[in-house]
Design an enzyme around this catalytic site. Sequence first.
Site, PDB file in Angstrom:
ATOM      1  N   LYS A   1       0.820  -1.234   0.000  1.00 13.66           N
ATOM      2  CA  LYS A   1       0.000   0.000   0.000  1.00 13.66           C
ATOM      3  C   LYS A   1       0.844   1.270   0.000  1.00 13.66           C
ATOM      4  CE  LYS A   1      -4.136  -1.858   2.214  1.00 13.66           C
ATOM      5  NZ  LYS A   1      -5.100  -1.736   3.310  1.00 13.66           N
TER       6      LYS A   1
ATOM      7  N   ASP B   1     -10.479   2.638   2.265  1.00 14.44           N
ATOM      8  CA  ASP B   1     -10.699   2.196   3.656  1.00 14.44           C
ATOM      9  C   ASP B   1     -11.283   3.342   4.480  1.00 14.44           C
ATOM     10  OD1 ASP B   1      -9.952  -0.503   3.775  1.00 14.44           O
ATOM     11  OD2 ASP B   1      -7.831   0.027   3.751  1.00 14.44           O
TER      12      ASP B   1
HETATM   13  P1  NAP Z   1      -0.814  -4.406  10.090  1.00 15.76           P
HETATM   14  O1  NAP Z   1      -0.427  -3.174   9.366  1.00 15.76           O
HETATM   15  O2  NAP Z   1       0.050  -5.615   9.980  1.00 15.76           O
HETATM   16  O3  NAP Z   1      -0.988  -4.042  11.666  1.00 15.76           O
HETATM   17  C1  NAP Z   1      -1.325  -5.041  12.591  1.00 15.76           C
HETATM   18  C2  NAP Z   1      -1.599  -4.389  13.942  1.00 15.76           C
HETATM   19  O4  NAP Z   1      -2.073  -5.407  14.828  1.00 15.76           O
HETATM   20  C3  NAP Z   1      -0.360  -3.792  14.599  1.00 15.76           C
HETATM   21  O5  NAP Z   1      -0.756  -2.675  15.342  1.00 15.76           O
HETATM   22  C4  NAP Z   1       0.109  -4.932  15.503  1.00 15.76           C
HETATM   23  O6  NAP Z   1       0.844  -4.502  16.633  1.00 15.76           O
HETATM   24  C5  NAP Z   1      -1.219  -5.485  15.976  1.00 15.76           C
HETATM   25  N1  NAP Z   1      -1.109  -6.889  16.390  1.00 15.76           N
HETATM   26  C6  NAP Z   1      -0.803  -7.943  15.617  1.00 15.76           C
HETATM   27  N2  NAP Z   1      -0.836  -9.079  16.336  1.00 15.76           N
HETATM   28  C7  NAP Z   1      -1.147  -8.720  17.615  1.00 15.76           C
HETATM   29  C8  NAP Z   1      -1.320  -9.442  18.832  1.00 15.76           C
HETATM   30  N3  NAP Z   1      -1.185 -10.772  18.873  1.00 15.76           N
HETATM   31  N4  NAP Z   1      -1.635  -8.758  19.955  1.00 15.76           N
HETATM   32  C9  NAP Z   1      -1.793  -7.410  19.913  1.00 15.76           C
HETATM   33  N5  NAP Z   1      -1.647  -6.661  18.784  1.00 15.76           N
HETATM   34  C10 NAP Z   1      -1.326  -7.313  17.650  1.00 15.76           C
HETATM   35  O7  NAP Z   1      -2.263  -4.906   9.652  1.00 15.76           O
HETATM   36  P2  NAP Z   1      -3.521  -4.026   9.191  1.00 15.76           P
HETATM   37  O8  NAP Z   1      -3.544  -3.931   7.714  1.00 15.76           O
HETATM   38  O9  NAP Z   1      -3.575  -2.778   9.986  1.00 15.76           O
HETATM   39  O10 NAP Z   1      -4.726  -5.001   9.587  1.00 15.76           O
HETATM   40  C11 NAP Z   1      -5.116  -5.219  10.925  1.00 15.76           C
HETATM   41  C12 NAP Z   1      -6.327  -6.139  10.986  1.00 15.76           C
HETATM   42  O11 NAP Z   1      -7.424  -5.545  10.310  1.00 15.76           O
HETATM   43  C13 NAP Z   1      -6.100  -7.492  10.274  1.00 15.76           C
HETATM   44  O12 NAP Z   1      -6.747  -8.500  10.995  1.00 15.76           O
HETATM   45  C14 NAP Z   1      -6.773  -7.331   8.941  1.00 15.76           C
HETATM   46  O13 NAP Z   1      -7.241  -8.556   8.412  1.00 15.76           O
HETATM   47  C15 NAP Z   1      -7.927  -6.415   9.326  1.00 15.76           C
HETATM   48  N6  NAP Z   1      -8.378  -5.615   8.174  1.00 15.76           N
HETATM   49  C16 NAP Z   1      -9.633  -5.844   7.718  1.00 15.76           C
HETATM   50  C17 NAP Z   1     -10.108  -5.093   6.662  1.00 15.76           C
HETATM   51  C18 NAP Z   1     -11.493  -5.328   6.170  1.00 15.76           C
HETATM   52  O14 NAP Z   1     -11.787  -4.995   5.023  1.00 15.76           O
HETATM   53  N7  NAP Z   1     -12.370  -5.837   7.015  1.00 15.76           N
HETATM   54  C19 NAP Z   1      -9.303  -4.122   6.051  1.00 15.76           C
HETATM   55  C20 NAP Z   1      -8.012  -3.918   6.555  1.00 15.76           C
HETATM   56  C21 NAP Z   1      -7.562  -4.690   7.627  1.00 15.76           C
HETATM   57  P3  NAP Z   1       2.432  -4.360  16.586  1.00 15.76           P
HETATM   58  O15 NAP Z   1       2.711  -2.984  16.061  1.00 15.76           O
HETATM   59  O16 NAP Z   1       2.844  -4.554  18.002  1.00 15.76           O
HETATM   60  O17 NAP Z   1       2.949  -5.453  15.681  1.00 15.76           O
END
Ligand code: NAP
Length: 282
Positions: free
Chosen positions: A65, A101
């Site tokens: 992205k 988003d």
């Molecule tokens: P990302 O950039 O990889 O960020 C992940 C975030 O989750 C970081 O803040 C990370 O913390 C935290 N995290 C990961 N594992 C964790 C754990 N076990 N305990 C506590 N915190 C944890 O991912 P993203 O794109 O923001 O996506 C985040 C979530 O949203 C995903 O599940 C994704 O599937 C979902 N999502 C859904 C949609 C939709 O259309 N519904 C769209 C976008 C994202 P750290 O900084 O400590 O690693």
Amino acid sequence: MSFLAVIGHPVAHSLSPLMHNSTLWLYGLPHIYLAIDIHPFKLGETLTSLWKLEFIGFNITIPHKEEVAKIAVELSEEASMTGAVNTTVRHSDGWIGFNTDVEGFITSLSRIGVKTIDTCLLLGAGGSARAVVYALDKMGTRMIIIANRTMERAIKLRESMMPKISSRLQIVSLEDVNRFVPKAELVVNATPVGLVEEKLLFDPNNLESYHVVYDLVYSHRSTPLLRAAMKRGCKTIDGVIHLVEQGAASFKIWTGITPDVSFMERVVRNELWRRWKRSGAS
Ligand code: NAP
């Protein structure tokens, strides 16, 4: 026939091809939407190939992205403010980048009648949290409390977003988060927690019926957070709604058509259910 796609690494699990191909079929449009796995080393050359093959546009997921935001010839306000592009459309001299988003988040809240939020507790500081922060700022949110596992990442998010927005950003540790739940009217989970494990990042007894709980995680059934929130009488929004709303905004950019989101939602929920059944999980 023209092509659309989602690019990412990995991308095979994406629901976007099914969601968009079904919607293209619904409107009788002669396009095909593909899933293309691109290793980060190959991003530049693959985008050149998509251009030569006259793709109409494409969606972008992890980890491309930010890179696509740098390559785009023009950025929408949302893409420029978040530094992340999840949708492109072809223009005469290159790809124009959007971040749907942001719109997906705002539209999902408006579905349940929520147009303004004073204080939000945001769990996570990754790519989607960035879009959530900008969306909340657009909604006039006064205070966004960010709790992230890795403090440095939350600080980085605050430093990059603060000069661009009016909302105040406060960072708290995950260990402390229970104290902040009552201060927020909206709680957003922008972490994958709850996708596979029956785990919550805070004690749900802190939720009251005035809370709106938004979980970006999507699954065949409600996540542990949303189940707990429903039990406490909260209004909830799940990740499927978000996926569909951001997808509908992309679809409109490519085709000019405002698609039937309830059709898209049915397609996605049926597929999640089918995959879960096929996995043999219980
Ligand atoms: P990302 O950039 O990889 O960020 C992940 C975030 O989750 C970081 O803040 C990370 O913390 C935290 N995290 C990961 N594992 C964790 C754990 N076990 N305990 C506590 N915190 C944890 O991912 P993203 O794109 O923001 O996506 C985040 C979530 O949203 C995903 O599940 C994704 O599937 C979902 N999502 C859904 C949609 C939709 O259309 N519904 C769209 C976008 C994202 P750290 O900084 O400590 O690693």
